[in-house]
Motif scaffolding. Structure first.
Motif, PDB file in Angstrom:
ATOM      1  N   CYS A  48       0.826  -1.214   0.000  1.00 59.17           N
ATOM      2  CA  CYS A  48       0.000   0.000   0.000  1.00 59.17           C
ATOM      3  C   CYS A  48       0.859   1.263   0.000  1.00 59.17           C
ATOM      4  O   CYS A  48       0.490   2.278  -0.624  1.00 59.17           O
ATOM      5  N   PHE A  52       0.534   4.214  -2.799  1.00 58.81           N
ATOM      6  CA  PHE A  52       0.285   5.632  -2.498  1.00 58.81           C
ATOM      7  C   PHE A  52       1.438   6.517  -2.985  1.00 58.81           C
ATOM      8  O   PHE A  52       1.228   7.699  -3.275  1.00 58.81           O
ATOM      9  N   CYS A  56      -0.880   6.717  -6.870  1.00 59.68           N
ATOM     10  CA  CYS A  56      -1.946   7.623  -6.440  1.00 59.68           C
ATOM     11  C   CYS A  56      -1.759   9.072  -6.909  1.00 59.68           C
ATOM     12  O   CYS A  56      -2.737   9.704  -7.329  1.00 59.68           O
ATOM     13  N   ALA A  72      -7.333   4.428   0.730  1.00 58.24           N
ATOM     14  CA  ALA A  72      -6.956   4.651   2.125  1.00 58.24           C
ATOM     15  C   ALA A  72      -8.007   4.080   3.077  1.00 58.24           C
ATOM     16  O   ALA A  72      -7.667   3.452   4.089  1.00 58.24           O
TER      17      ALA A  72
END
Length: 387
Positions: A48, A52, A56, A72
């Motif tokens: 993750c 991000f 992202c 998120a």
């Protein structure tokens, strides 16, 4: 030497048997083998974090800012379900007290009678009726109890767990009656998160390859390659595990019962816990009441400990020769009334013919002895008689 009993209060989790570890004063309960659990945390948090960091910003700018927001929220839900499953009591059953175990043994011996030598005693089983069907309760030789229906003894945690499903090393805990729903929600949300990240990784690579080319895109975003590989190999196992537990929930069945074939063996015994309706079974497993823990981990109990108390020991010869100061502070009188002084602590009687007096006794020997008035009068009478 005497022993003094000291009573102190301790938490019950400090004296619980089994192979569990406790943190936060008994609030957190896990198995001792937590290496795979740390690997699970590393894979989820690391994947993750790369998503991000690399995907992202580009996707929020060129597609929608809702993409990182939804990722998120999904990530936080996955972590909450993982920690809730790992840090909770799965439904461990307390072991029988010595008095209870003795009483159960007496009941078993009275029911079985005298077994001839060389013959195996009958199995320790009790029969109960559930939904017009006989269910056998097996005796646990470790916990000294008859296990409730659907309970089993975990060999890794060394505890009997109510509605035991399986021991999951990925969450570092058993999965049972009190945390099964959180385990299922964890696998379900992790499957959605893996699919979500894998899908937008592909979208990100395709969108940037249109302008920069495929190879240049991979060079600019090296984390994307690692994310795709992790998600690709994780996707099949996580999604497959979620599908398997969805099937079990629809039948109101556990993994342990499915592996053993408890309700689908040769005897063709029907599952007495199933409502014969998928919706009712799912509602019972996922929406049923939250069962309290029966361990009372943070309850207080008294512990008696023996502490040995001994009198002052006489100094050794090596210490007395090197450091004579403790001899001057040594007392020969008892410190407490009715207390006898040890023989080693009593002063020796000096013998003039064999032992020379100590230096401390020399000033007293040089002084003349004090004469009483009676001895002076006897001496003067004897002197007159001689004259």
């Amino acid at each position: 030497m005497s022993a003094v009993m000291i009573t102190r209060k301790v938490r019950k989790w400090e004296k619980l048997p089994g192979k569990n570890t406790f943190c936060c004063d008994g609030r957190v309960m896990m198995a001792r083998q937590k290496g795979v659990f740390y690997l699970t945390l590393f894979l989820i948090v690391g994947t993750c974090a790369l998503f991000f960091a690399f995907e992202c910003p580009y996707l929020a700018l060129h597609l929608s800012p809702a993409i990182p927001v939804f990722a998120a929220l999904l990530f936080l839900f996955v972590m909450a379900m993982l920690l809730r499953t790992s840090f909770s009591d799965p439904g461990v059953l307390p072991r029988a007290l010595p008095e209870e175990a003795t009483f159960i043994e007496m009941e078993i011996e009275a029911a079985n009678g005298n077994v001839p030598a060389g013959q195996r005693p009958p199995p320790r089983i009790r029969n109960v009726q559930i939904n017009n069907q006989i269910v056998k309760l097996k005796y646990c030789y470790t916990c000294k109890i008859f296990r409730p229906p659907r309970a089993s003894h975990c060999s890794i945690c060394d505890n009997c767990v109510d509605r035991f499903d399986h021991h999951c090393p990925w969450v570092g805990n058993c999965v049972g009656k009190r945390n099964y729903r959180y385990f299922y929600l964890f696998t379900l949300s992790l499957s959605l998160l893996t699919i979500y990240i894998f899908t937008f990784d592909i979208v990100h690579v395709v969108m940037r390859s249109v302008d920069n080319g495929f190879l240049n895109t991979l060079k600019q975003t090296p984390g994307t390659v690692l994310e795709v590989l992790v998600c690709f190999f994780t996707l099949w196992s996580v999604v497959g595990l979620t599908g398997f537990h969805t099937y079990l929930i629809s039948l109101n069945q556990t993994t342990n019962e499915d592996i053993k074939g408890s309700w689908s063996g040769k005897n063709r015994v029907q599952n007495p816990y199933s409502h014969k309706n998928i919706i009712k079974n799912c509602c019972e497993v996922l929406c049923g009441p939250t069962y309290p823990s029966v361990l009372d981990r943070r309850g207080l109990m008294q512990e008696d400990s023996a502490v040995s108390a001994a009198g002052a020991a006489p100094p050794s010869s090596s210490s007395s020769s090197s450091n004579p100061e403790p001899q001057t502070t040594k007392t020969t009188a008892p410190l407490i009334p009715n207390e006898h002084t040890p023989d080693e602590a009593k002063p020796g009687v000096p013998v003039p013919a064999e032992k020379s007096p100590s230096p401390k006794e020399e000033p007293h020997e040089k002084l003349p002895p004090l004469a009483s008035p009676e001895t002076d009068a006897e001496a003067s009478i004897a002197k007159d008689k001689s004259h």
